[in-house]
Design an enzyme around this catalytic site. Structure first.
Site, PDB file in Angstrom:
ATOM      1  N   THR A  13       0.829  -1.218   0.000  1.00 36.45           N
ATOM      2  CA  THR A  13       0.000   0.000   0.000  1.00 36.45           C
ATOM      3  C   THR A  13       0.859   1.261   0.000  1.00 36.45           C
ATOM      4  OG1 THR A  13      -0.199   0.028   2.425  1.00 36.45           O
ATOM      5  CG2 THR A  13      -1.911  -1.153   1.186  1.00 36.45           C
ATOM      6  N   TYR A  15       4.181   3.825  -1.500  1.00 31.81           N
ATOM      7  CA  TYR A  15       4.324   4.594  -2.744  1.00 31.81           C
ATOM      8  C   TYR A  15       4.644   3.710  -3.948  1.00 31.81           C
ATOM      9  CZ  TYR A  15       5.648   7.958  -6.228  1.00 31.81           C
ATOM     10  OH  TYR A  15       5.702   8.656  -7.407  1.00 31.81           O
ATOM     11  N   PRO A  43      -9.766   4.464   6.597  1.00 32.72           N
ATOM     12  CA  PRO A  43     -10.440   5.175   5.492  1.00 32.72           C
ATOM     13  C   PRO A  43      -9.471   5.736   4.456  1.00 32.72           C
ATOM     14  CG  PRO A  43     -11.351   5.847   7.613  1.00 32.72           C
ATOM     15  CD  PRO A  43     -10.139   5.017   7.917  1.00 32.72           C
ATOM     16  N   LYS A 133      20.329  -0.799   3.573  1.00 29.47           N
ATOM     17  CA  LYS A 133      19.951  -1.646   2.436  1.00 29.47           C
ATOM     18  C   LYS A 133      21.077  -2.615   2.086  1.00 29.47           C
ATOM     19  CE  LYS A 133      16.646   1.322  -0.048  1.00 29.47           C
ATOM     20  NZ  LYS A 133      16.349   1.942  -1.372  1.00 29.47           N
TER      21      LYS A 133
END
Length: 322
Positions: A13, A15, A43, A133
């Site tokens: 969900t 970007y 919502p 990372k």
């Protein structure tokens, strides 16, 4: 033809995650999205959750901090793609542990989707984020988990509409924050970090999703870096401004910010500005997206592997912004 792999996206969900989910579903892969129950009832997430359901995505309840739920979700699929955000980069060790326990995953794509973190000259917050990372890469390799690292460079849909329009000469990219209503690149003046000559790569988010999913079942991307480096989307800052000037029929005032000033701004700015400045320093001053050749020993290039994909060019993207 062999069956398409079942794919689990963690962080779907977010970007870039929503583009990966959409590409997976569109390509016919059985697609699963790990979501928290609180996300489904939120919502602000109703539209994205609705789009997942309408495209046939299977919602799987789970959480990075719930090992049992992670293992259960992972056991249902063949491939795991993480698109978690900056604050959860280090939490991907939990995904690694769950993948090891599940024992069925044939490929893991950790949350990368930017610079090749093993080939950067970053400072400040970017150095820290890239370092985390890189640590995740080493952990994956140490556990012997098959992987693909997607080096997709800049998000064109995020960057191009926000070419710097601020009057603050020391603050390249600050327009994203000081002018949140900006709907297009500059019309009068532009602030350019360094001399504007190092080249960067700008890719539309939908195309990043498409190339990522193409790589899932491709043996040539196994245990390799997948670089999304279309020559038609590779521009220096000066070149992209020149292209924009031609489209609007106007010459912009250009304010060049020397590297020493950018480094000073990184030190003096607070979050998130210092993080933005430090990424810009890596990309637009050090040229970290294009200052090395992709060697077959460690990487492959997406547009060469998948010439059938019609990607969106920077030229086309700028046309929509005129």
């Amino acid at each position: 033809m062999s069956e398409k792999s079942k794919i689990l996206i963690i962080g779907g969900t977010g970007y870039i995650g929503k583009f990966i989910v959409a590409a997976s579903a569109k390509s016919g892969h059985p697609t699963f999205a790990l979501v928290r129950e609180s996300t489904v009832s939120d919502p602000s997430k109703s539209e994205i959750i609705g789009s997942f359901k309408s495209s046939g995505v299977n919602l799987v309840y789970g959480d990075l901090n719930d090992h049992e739920s992670l293992v259960k979700a992972i056991k249902q699929v063949d491939v795991v793609i993480s698109t978690v955000g900056r604050l959860q980069f280090s939490d991907q060790v939990k995904i690694i542990a769950a993948i090891k326990e599940a024992g069925n995953v044939k490929r893991f794509f950790p949350s990368e989707f930017g610079n090749d973190v093993d080939r950067v000259h970053a400072v400040g917050p970017a150095k820290i984020a890239f370092g985390i990372k890189a640590q995740i890469r080493r952990a994956i390799e140490a556990e012997g988990i098959p992987y693909t690292y997607v080096c997709s460079n800049l998000f064109a849909g995020f960057f191009l509409p926000r070419l710097s329009q601020s009057d603050a000469t020391a603050a390249f990219f600050v327009s994203k924050l000081s002018q949140p209503g900006a709907t297009g690149p500059p019309r009068d003046k532009v602030i350019i970090p360094g001399d504007g000559n190092p080249k960067a790569v700008f890719n539309k988010e939908e195309d990043i999703g498409t190339y990522t999913i193409k790589a899932v079942d491709d043996p040539s991307t196994l245990n390799k870096n997948l670089y999304i480096r279309p020559p038609k989307n590779t521009y220096s800052y000066n070149e992209i401004i020149s292209l924009w000037e031609k489209k609007i029929g106007k010459t912009l005032e250009k304010i060049y910010v020397p590297e020493e000033q950018v480094l000073k701004d990184i030190q003096e700015a607070s979050f998130p500005l210092n993080a933005i400045f430090s990424i810009d320093h890596s990309v637009f001053i050090k040229g970290d997206q294009t200052n090395f050749e992709v060697e077959p020993s460690f990487g492959v290039e997406a547009t060469e592997l998948y010439p059938d994909v019609k990607f969106t060019t920077v030229d086309e993207l700028l046309n929509h912004l005129v």
